[in-house]
Design an enzyme around this catalytic site. Sequence first.
Site, mmCIF file in Angstrom:
data_model
loop_
_atom_site.group_PDB
_atom_site.id
_atom_site.type_symbol
_atom_site.label_atom_id
_atom_site.label_comp_id
_atom_site.label_asym_id
_atom_site.label_seq_id
_atom_site.Cartn_x
_atom_site.Cartn_y
_atom_site.Cartn_z
ATOM 1 N N ASP A 45 7.129 46.342 -90.035
ATOM 2 C CA ASP A 45 7.807 45.809 -88.844
ATOM 3 C C ASP A 45 8.684 46.893 -88.212
ATOM 4 O O ASP A 45 9.649 47.350 -88.816
ATOM 5 C CB ASP A 45 8.682 44.618 -89.270
ATOM 6 C CG ASP A 45 9.428 44.029 -88.087
ATOM 7 O OD1 ASP A 45 8.792 43.318 -87.293
ATOM 8 O OD2 ASP A 45 10.638 44.307 -87.945
ATOM 9 N N TYR A 50 14.262 50.767 -82.673
ATOM 10 C CA TYR A 50 14.548 51.420 -83.955
ATOM 11 C C TYR A 50 14.324 52.943 -83.860
ATOM 12 O O TYR A 50 14.605 53.662 -84.822
ATOM 13 C CB TYR A 50 13.656 50.882 -85.087
ATOM 14 C CG TYR A 50 13.783 49.414 -85.411
ATOM 15 C CD1 TYR A 50 14.803 48.626 -84.882
ATOM 16 C CD2 TYR A 50 12.876 48.801 -86.275
ATOM 17 C CE1 TYR A 50 14.897 47.268 -85.193
ATOM 18 C CE2 TYR A 50 12.979 47.453 -86.593
ATOM 19 C CZ TYR A 50 13.977 46.694 -86.049
ATOM 20 O OH TYR A 50 14.059 45.356 -86.371
ATOM 21 N N LYS A 75 8.441 45.680 -81.171
ATOM 22 C CA LYS A 75 9.204 44.745 -80.321
ATOM 23 C C LYS A 75 9.606 45.388 -78.998
ATOM 24 O O LYS A 75 9.934 46.571 -78.944
ATOM 25 C CB LYS A 75 10.461 44.280 -81.053
ATOM 26 C CG LYS A 75 10.218 43.821 -82.473
ATOM 27 C CD LYS A 75 11.458 43.202 -83.106
ATOM 28 C CE LYS A 75 11.254 43.024 -84.597
ATOM 29 N NZ LYS A 75 11.463 44.262 -85.374
ATOM 30 N N HIS A 108 12.145 41.284 -78.296
ATOM 31 C CA HIS A 108 13.171 41.533 -79.320
ATOM 32 C C HIS A 108 14.342 40.545 -79.237
ATOM 33 O O HIS A 108 14.786 40.026 -80.247
ATOM 34 C CB HIS A 108 13.665 42.975 -79.184
ATOM 35 C CG HIS A 108 14.212 43.542 -80.450
ATOM 36 N ND1 HIS A 108 14.133 44.867 -80.778
ATOM 37 C CD2 HIS A 108 14.856 42.954 -81.485
ATOM 38 C CE1 HIS A 108 14.697 45.076 -81.955
ATOM 39 N NE2 HIS A 108 15.148 43.933 -82.397
#
Length: 279
Positions: A45, A50, A75, A108
């Site tokens: 994931d 990120y 996301k 997200h």
Amino acid sequence: MTIPEVVLNDGYKLPKVGLGTYQLRGGIGYHQIISAIRDGYRSIDSATNYDNEGIVGQAIRDSGVPRDQIFVSSKLPGKYHHYDDALNAIRESLARMGLDYFDLYLIHWPLPKRGLYVEAWQALVTAQKLGLIKSIGVSNFEPEHLDKIISETGVTPSVNQIEIHPYWVNDQRVKENAKRGIVTEAWSPLGRGSSALTEPIVKKLAEKYNKNAGQILLRWHIQRGIVPLPKSTNLDHQRSNLDIFDFELTNDEIKAINTLDREDGRIDGQDPNEYEEFE
Ligand code: A2P
């Protein structure tokens, strides 16, 4: 080790535990992710926010495991909720990963004050039709946000990824997802390494089952029908976090962990109705 799977409402299968990759970045992150895959993780994931889609994709491509055996998620960031921006962002995510498709792509955060999440959802529906994404879902969506996208597009998300750990049990939202046929994934399922792992009840159960505290908490998620996405930089933790399918907590033990729930238990106080993530 074969990881059991749950069937999503679109027929695709999601492994019952996956690797969270928040803060796994750079060369070290690459090695941590590739070793996780080699140790048996089949669900990874990520998220554009990120800042690691590049090394996640590289680790997947270099792992030696065929692409169709790894379930890859990412996301959409808040700044790309407009329809055209969202479609471009999905293609950019794929290009950064060096992959042709995502197994799962999520919005997200709903950013309800901005009011564009239906547009973003329409873009995910289009991307799915174009073959860029197999399953489409959301993250941090409240029941009213789910109902809005479902009623405006006729398409139900396959997954809603939300915050769940012993200090934020979140039972009602898990039930609301299930009512709509949506699988719940848990972010920060271990409470981001908080004191949840050293709670006396968790330690007691770890001793009883000869497991570590992380395994007890992950088992608690699994038996609640939730797909946890634990993050770990420690290879022993990574391995043990997969080894959770050979024991069973009793209902009373699950309830005992539930009593750790707190009114203010969110890790960073991120209320999906208030939290604004425009980056
Ligand atoms: P580490 O990277 O040293 O393993 P969450 O997934 O809830 O965000 O939690 C991540 C945190 O939990 C990290 O600090 C991670 O530390 C720690 N962690 C992950 N797995 C375990 C485990 N099996 N036992 C103890 N701590 C763990």
